[in-house]
Design a protein around this motif. Structure first.
Motif: not given
Length: 131
Positions: A2-3, A8-12
């Protein structure tokens, strides 16, 4: 995916190790999970099975057996005397015991007594183990 999860992955991807460590602690506290290395490696966070996790308690052995492994021919009389002093065996029984090694001399005794018996038997010339 999902978006939200992509975001969240990009932030991590850009957080520091210290921030990642703090995040893991907060996730564990908030959701009551265990994110230890053994669980993270499988990609799954472990949910607590109960309010208190049962610990694997290693019981310390409290009873030991003293085993004569070998008695050199030249040391037989001395070993027989020690066997008799450690046990209630008569001369014939003690002689029979050392002739059919390996044999248990003392069974179910404390570690201290086992060490003492081993020392006496080894000084007399026997090869002894504690099990």
């Amino acid at each position: 995916m999902s978006l939200k999860t992509d975001e969240i992955i990009d932030r991590l991807k850009v957080i520091t190790l210290l921030e990642a460590s703090e995040l893991i602690k907060q996730i564990e506290e908030t959701f009551g999970v265990d994110a230890s290395v053994s669980n993270v490696s499988s990609g799954v966070l472990a949910l607590p099975t109960s309010s208190k996790t049962e610990e694997n308690v290693v019981e310390e052995k409290t009873e030991f057996d003293v085993v004569i492994q070998e008695v050199p021919t030249a040391k037989r009389i001395t070993v027989i005397k020690v066997v008799r002093s450690l046990t209630s065996l008569g001369l014939k029984e003690a002689k029979d015991l050392i002739e059919s090694v390996p044999k248990i001399v003392s069974e179910g005794i404390s570690k201290e007594k086992a060490e003492e018996a081993k020392k006496l038997l080894e000084e007399a010339g026997a090869v002894v183990t504690i099990q």
